[in-house]
Design a protein around this motif. Structure first.
Motif, PDB file in Angstrom:
ATOM      1  N   GLN A   1      36.036  41.146  47.529  1.00  0.00           N
ATOM      2  CA  GLN A   1      35.625  42.332  46.758  1.00  0.00           C
ATOM      3  C   GLN A   1      36.860  43.033  46.209  1.00  0.00           C
ATOM      4  N   VAL A   2      36.715  43.570  45.006  1.00  0.00           N
ATOM      5  CA  VAL A   2      37.818  44.317  44.391  1.00  0.00           C
ATOM      6  C   VAL A   2      37.279  45.604  43.795  1.00  0.00           C
ATOM      7  N   PHE A   3      37.931  46.681  44.150  1.00  0.00           N
ATOM      8  CA  PHE A   3      37.590  48.009  43.627  1.00  0.00           C
ATOM      9  C   PHE A   3      38.842  48.490  42.906  1.00  0.00           C
TER      10      PHE A   3
ATOM     11  N   GLY B   1      34.285  45.949  39.800  1.00  0.00           N
ATOM     12  CA  GLY B   1      33.959  46.657  38.562  1.00  0.00           C
ATOM     13  C   GLY B   1      32.814  47.621  38.757  1.00  0.00           C
ATOM     14  N   ALA B   2      31.957  47.322  39.711  1.00  0.00           N
ATOM     15  CA  ALA B   2      30.854  48.202  40.119  1.00  0.00           C
ATOM     16  C   ALA B   2      30.502  47.773  41.540  1.00  0.00           C
ATOM     17  N   LYS B   3      29.705  48.579  42.215  1.00  0.00           N
ATOM     18  CA  LYS B   3      29.425  48.303  43.624  1.00  0.00           C
ATOM     19  C   LYS B   3      28.660  46.995  43.795  1.00  0.00           C
TER      20      LYS B   3
ATOM     21  N   ALA C   1      40.688  41.068  27.995  1.00  0.00           N
ATOM     22  CA  ALA C   1      41.507  42.266  27.776  1.00  0.00           C
ATOM     23  C   ALA C   1      41.232  43.348  28.810  1.00  0.00           C
ATOM     24  N   HIS C   2      40.147  43.226  29.549  1.00  0.00           N
ATOM     25  CA  HIS C   2      39.825  44.221  30.579  1.00  0.00           C
ATOM     26  C   HIS C   2      40.765  44.037  31.769  1.00  0.00           C
ATOM     27  N   ASN C   3      41.081  45.159  32.400  1.00  0.00           N
ATOM     28  CA  ASN C   3      42.047  45.156  33.496  1.00  0.00           C
ATOM     29  C   ASN C   3      41.729  44.149  34.613  1.00  0.00           C
ATOM     30  N   PHE C   4      40.463  43.943  34.911  1.00  0.00           N
ATOM     31  CA  PHE C   4      40.063  43.064  36.025  1.00  0.00           C
ATOM     32  C   PHE C   4      40.472  41.606  35.732  1.00  0.00           C
TER      33      PHE C   4
ATOM     34  N   GLY D   1      29.553  55.651  45.458  1.00  0.00           N
ATOM     35  CA  GLY D   1      29.050  55.753  44.089  1.00  0.00           C
ATOM     36  C   GLY D   1      29.946  56.631  43.252  1.00  0.00           C
ATOM     37  N   ARG D   2      29.575  56.819  42.009  1.00  0.00           N
ATOM     38  CA  ARG D   2      30.279  57.749  41.131  1.00  0.00           C
ATOM     39  C   ARG D   2      29.773  59.146  41.465  1.00  0.00           C
ATOM     40  N   ALA D   3      30.668  60.113  41.582  1.00  0.00           N
ATOM     41  CA  ALA D   3      30.245  61.480  41.908  1.00  0.00           C
ATOM     42  C   ALA D   3      29.192  61.966  40.917  1.00  0.00           C
TER      43      ALA D   3
ATOM     44  N   THR E   1      32.633  46.372  52.615  1.00  0.00           N
ATOM     45  CA  THR E   1      33.580  47.318  52.011  1.00  0.00           C
ATOM     46  C   THR E   1      34.078  46.773  50.677  1.00  0.00           C
ATOM     47  N   GLN E   2      34.765  47.649  49.951  1.00  0.00           N
ATOM     48  CA  GLN E   2      35.329  47.254  48.656  1.00  0.00           C
ATOM     49  C   GLN E   2      36.843  47.069  48.771  1.00  0.00           C
ATOM     50  N   GLY E   3      37.332  46.931  50.000  1.00  0.00           N
ATOM     51  CA  GLY E   3      38.726  46.559  50.194  1.00  0.00           C
ATOM     52  C   GLY E   3      39.647  47.725  50.476  1.00  0.00           C
TER      53      GLY E   3
ATOM     54  N   MET F   1      40.673  50.182  38.995  1.00  0.00           N
ATOM     55  CA  MET F   1      40.479  51.027  37.811  1.00  0.00           C
ATOM     56  C   MET F   1      41.669  50.841  36.891  1.00  0.00           C
ATOM     57  N   ALA F   2      41.409  50.906  35.587  1.00  0.00           N
ATOM     58  CA  ALA F   2      42.487  50.688  34.624  1.00  0.00           C
ATOM     59  C   ALA F   2      43.583  51.735  34.780  1.00  0.00           C
ATOM     60  N   GLU F   3      43.254  52.883  35.353  1.00  0.00           N
ATOM     61  CA  GLU F   3      44.258  53.935  35.580  1.00  0.00           C
ATOM     62  C   GLU F   3      45.274  53.525  36.640  1.00  0.00           C
ATOM     63  N   GLY F   4      44.953  52.521  37.448  1.00  0.00           N
ATOM     64  CA  GLY F   4      45.910  52.078  38.444  1.00  0.00           C
ATOM     65  C   GLY F   4      45.262  51.486  39.668  1.00  0.00           C
TER      66      GLY F   4
ATOM     67  N   ARG G   1      42.142  61.989  39.821  1.00  0.00           N
ATOM     68  CA  ARG G   1      40.790  62.176  40.367  1.00  0.00           C
ATOM     69  C   ARG G   1      39.926  61.016  39.874  1.00  0.00           C
ATOM     70  N   THR G   2      39.625  60.087  40.759  1.00  0.00           N
ATOM     71  CA  THR G   2      38.946  58.852  40.323  1.00  0.00           C
ATOM     72  C   THR G   2      37.495  59.092  39.930  1.00  0.00           C
ATOM     73  N   GLY G   3      36.871  60.161  40.465  1.00  0.00           N
ATOM     74  CA  GLY G   3      35.442  60.384  40.205  1.00  0.00           C
ATOM     75  C   GLY G   3      34.551  59.535  41.113  1.00  0.00           C
ATOM     76  N   ASP G   4      35.179  58.784  42.031  1.00  0.00           N
ATOM     77  CA  ASP G   4      34.396  57.933  42.937  1.00  0.00           C
ATOM     78  C   ASP G   4      34.245  58.597  44.296  1.00  0.00           C
ATOM     79  N   LEU G   5      33.062  58.426  44.890  1.00  0.00           N
ATOM     80  CA  LEU G   5      32.814  58.904  46.249  1.00  0.00           C
ATOM     81  C   LEU G   5      33.023  57.734  47.199  1.00  0.00           C
TER      82      LEU G   5
HETATM   83  C1  OOB Z   1      37.504  48.239  36.769  1.00  0.00           C
HETATM   84  O1  OOB Z   1      38.186  49.138  35.999  1.00  0.00           O
HETATM   85  P1  OOB Z   1      37.513  50.211  35.027  1.00  0.00           P
HETATM   86  O2  OOB Z   1      38.643  51.068  34.594  1.00  0.00           O
HETATM   87  O3  OOB Z   1      36.689  49.525  33.999  1.00  0.00           O
HETATM   88  O4  OOB Z   1      36.494  51.058  35.894  1.00  0.00           O
HETATM   89  C2  OOB Z   1      36.898  51.777  37.034  1.00  0.00           C
HETATM   90  C3  OOB Z   1      35.702  52.349  37.766  1.00  0.00           C
HETATM   91  C4  OOB Z   1      36.058  52.898  39.130  1.00  0.00           C
HETATM   92  O5  OOB Z   1      36.540  54.216  39.067  1.00  0.00           O
HETATM   93  C5  OOB Z   1      34.699  52.799  39.821  1.00  0.00           C
HETATM   94  O6  OOB Z   1      33.874  53.838  39.428  1.00  0.00           O
HETATM   95  C6  OOB Z   1      34.128  51.523  39.287  1.00  0.00           C
HETATM   96  O7  OOB Z   1      34.732  51.324  38.023  1.00  0.00           O
HETATM   97  N1  OOB Z   1      34.404  50.377  40.169  1.00  0.00           N
HETATM   98  C7  OOB Z   1      33.717  50.128  41.314  1.00  0.00           C
HETATM   99  C8  OOB Z   1      34.250  48.918  41.820  1.00  0.00           C
HETATM  100  N2  OOB Z   1      35.232  48.497  40.995  1.00  0.00           N
HETATM  101  C9  OOB Z   1      35.303  49.406  39.998  1.00  0.00           C
HETATM  102  N3  OOB Z   1      32.735  50.805  41.930  1.00  0.00           N
HETATM  103  C10 OOB Z   1      32.258  50.281  43.082  1.00  0.00           C
HETATM  104  N4  OOB Z   1      32.708  49.132  43.628  1.00  0.00           N
HETATM  105  C11 OOB Z   1      33.705  48.417  43.049  1.00  0.00           C
HETATM  106  N5  OOB Z   1      34.117  47.264  43.599  1.00  0.00           N
HETATM  107  O8  OOB Z   1      36.297  48.210  36.831  1.00  0.00           O
HETATM  108  C12 OOB Z   1      38.343  47.276  37.530  1.00  0.00           C
HETATM  109  C13 OOB Z   1      39.712  47.243  37.367  1.00  0.00           C
HETATM  110  C14 OOB Z   1      40.475  46.342  38.090  1.00  0.00           C
HETATM  111  C15 OOB Z   1      39.860  45.482  38.972  1.00  0.00           C
HETATM  112  C16 OOB Z   1      38.492  45.510  39.134  1.00  0.00           C
HETATM  113  C17 OOB Z   1      37.725  46.412  38.409  1.00  0.00           C
END
Ligand code: OOB
Length: 555
Positions: A340-342, A319-321, A245-248, A445-447, A364-366, A344-347, A428-432
């Motif tokens: 790598q995939v970076f 999902g995280a670094k 159910a998670h966006n990823f 990282g996260r701000a 890099t995270q893409g 967020m559920a917001e988009g 505002r993603t909150g990410d640096l």
């Molecule tokens: C994914 O979605 P969420 O909504 O659970 O979390 C989003 C947050 C981002 O704002 C960022 O802080 C962190 O998770 N994040 C990453 C990252 N991918 C997500 N931080 C560093 N490096 C990455 N590669 O986590 C999510 C949604 C769709 C696809 C993949 C992950």
């Protein structure tokens, strides 16, 4: 939009903050939004791929394999059954299913009925479910009787006693659900593709998750582009290892990207290496996705496995670094390409591309899915984050974004929206992040998680990456500890590699000897068996900080 719409930031605010009409028209003209619903998509997939395998999975020891035609028929029956209960257009249904095959026909059944799933994770309990139901006025909770020792249906029934709008608790596997899923199919009106299809949960690290309304139009765009960027083919086999159910695992490219392509979906009941490797071998899985702590565990397990992982072509990590150390071990250990995939559920979702040079894939995270994903990287200290505050090329700044699949507001959260979005619609993603000339982002990282050690800023992820280079370290997580003199100091939590027993002095010396500034050497080091995890399996720094605070209170 409902009558709750309250201009001026008072009251709960709208269910859905739409894109401005001219922007929506532009996204349609560009072909991003195509006016198709998920229900209509499944109908066309069933025609195109009728006899091909769509879903394989297991529940209660029983293995299920459904073709596209079978998935389509089950979704039709479930939709008709839901409609028979009076669950229909615009109704919210809190959905809490683990990785079982029924997840797919249930979700498409809800979509066909015009209902909106609210995607809870199996890890959520009473407080979260109550919040999701109350916030959305949900009419039902759809779950399983029990899973991994938790009585989900009993929890759902307790929530239903507290939330007046909840009329039904449906449990997959119950006789009542079997009856519903056996209802004779009938045609139901197709919902508005520009309307809200479902609610995702924010991954935010504070408080109860916010609810994220996603439309058929915008989500299908991200699914379609993700499938293309991850090079899915009809003969691909995508395994959902993380909670689906998670966006990823749902859409990056996820089970929806796989189905969109006519490929097969395998639902892994658990993400551990034993289960995942068994299924990769048995189902000839070609692509899957994991969070970094799981990637580290799989890398470690791969060296001793007797399983044949040769079918695996791509491992998505996000999902995280995923630091460079871990990133560099993935292809050699698992014999596949790292992507790598970076996201967020917001988009916004960024991917490294499969033909990117190693330097970009590892470091890099893409880059974003779409050329119309607008990114603004601003001075983190700046309160209004206008375009005047954009940082110079290659400098670290706070990431803001807007685009064809990034929301303009959370569900009924007017006050929060005023802080989380700029007046001109950037989230505002909150990410640096730092942007490379190629457009690829490096997530710093996260701000809010940046450590301020007497004015020196320490990025937790950088220190973690140094620790991960030590052969005795399986995983590392660095958090701030309040300090009387410096404001904050750093505490490094470490999970040792199998059979290893690293000590604090040894690890501190190791980081120092890598030639880094002394303020980055962790002040405290704690070796633990495992890290607390969020519902999707990311390391929960909030829980680590809470554990540290509790220790300090104990003296
Ligand atoms: C994914 O979605 P969420 O909504 O659970 O979390 C989003 C947050 C981002 O704002 C960022 O802080 C962190 O998770 N994040 C990453 C990252 N991918 C997500 N931080 C560093 N490096 C990455 N590669 O986590 C999510 C949604 C769709 C696809 C993949 C992950």
């Amino acid at each position: 939009m409902t009558g709750d719409d309250a201009p001026g930031g008072e009251g709960p605010g709208p269910d859905h903050v739409p894109w401005p009409a001219d922007v929506a028209a532009r996204y349609r003209a560009a072909g991003y939004w195509r006016g198709q619903t998920f229900g209509a998509l499944l109908t066309s997939l069933a025609h195109a791929h009728a006899g091909r395998l769509a879903v394989a999975g297991e529940r209660a020891g029983t293995v299920t394999r459904w073709t596209y035609a079978e998935l389509d028929e089950r979704a039709h029956r479930i939709a008709a059954g839901l409609a028979g209960l009076g669950i229909g257009p615009g109704d919210h249904v809190v959905l809490q299913l683990p990785n079982i095959p029924e997840f797919m026909p249930v979700v498409f059944g809800l979509w066909r009925a015009g209902a909106r799933p609210v995607f809870a994770l199996p890890a959520h309990r009473r407080t979260e479910l109550r919040h999701f139901a109350a916030q959305t006025g949900a009419v039902a909770i759809l779950t399983v009787e029990s899973h991994e020792g938790h009585e989900h249906a009993a929890t759902a029934r307790a929530v239903a006693r507290d939330v007046a709008s909840l009329r039904h608790v449906l449990a997959v596997g119950s006789a009542e659900f079997d009856d519903l899923a056996a209802t004779a199919p009938r045609e139901l009106p197709d919902p508005d593709p520009a309307g809200v299809a479902f609610l995702q949960l924010s991954g935010g690290s504070t408080g109860v998750p916010k609810l994220i309304p996603r439309t058929h139009d915008d989500y299908l765009f991200s699914v379609r582009e993700s499938a293309r960027i991850c090079a899915l083919r009809p003969d691909s086999v995508y395994m959902a290892a993380l909670p689906v159910a998670h966006n990823f695992p749902l859409s990056s490219p996820g089970v929806l990207g796989a189905l969109h392509t006519g490929a097969a979906v395998v639902l892994a009941p658990r993400p551990d290496a034993g289960t995942a490797f068994r299924l990769i071998e048995a189902e000839r899985v070609t692509i899957t996705g994991v969070v970094p702590p799981l990637a580290a565990a799989w890398v470690q397990a791969a060296s001793g496995t007797g399983r044949d992982l040769s079918s695996l072509e791509v491992l998505l990590v996000g999902g995280a670094k995923c630091g460079r150390e871990l990133a560099g071990r993935i292809a050699p250990a698992l014999g596949c390409r790292l992507q790598q995939v970076f996201g967020m559920a917001e988009g916004l979702v960024c991917y490294t591309r499969l033909d990117d040079p190693d330097e970009l894939v590892l470091g890099t995270q893409g880059r974003p899915i779409s050329p119309d994903d607008e990114l603004r990287i601003v001075d983190p200290g700046d309160p209004d984050a206008s375009s005047a505050d954009v940082v110079g090329p290659g400098e670290v700044g706070a990431l803001l974004t807007r685009g064809p699949y990034t929301i303009r507001g959370y569900h009924r959260a007017a006050a929060h929206n005023a802080a989380a979005f700029t007046p001109d619609g950037f989230y505002r993603t909150g990410d640096l992040v730092r942007r490379r000339p190629s457009g690829h982002l490096e997530v710093v990282g996260r701000a809010k998680e940046q450590i301020n050690r007497g004015g020196e800023k320490v990025a937790a992820e950088e220190v973690e990456d140094h620790l991960m280079a030590h052969p005795a370290v399986l995983d590392a997580a660095v958090v701030a500890v309040p300090d009387e003199y410096l404001g904050e100091r750093t505490c490094a939590y470490v999970v040792p590699a199998a059979g290893a027993a690293p000590t604090a002095p040894e690890l501190r010396r190791f980081v120092r000897e890598r030639g880094v500034a002394t303020f980055k050497v962790p002040d405290l080091v704690r070796v633990v068996d495992a890290f607390p995890a969020t519902g999707v399996g990311k390391t929960s720094k909030r829980d680590l900080r809470a554990a540290l605070a509790a220790l300090r209170e104990d003296g």
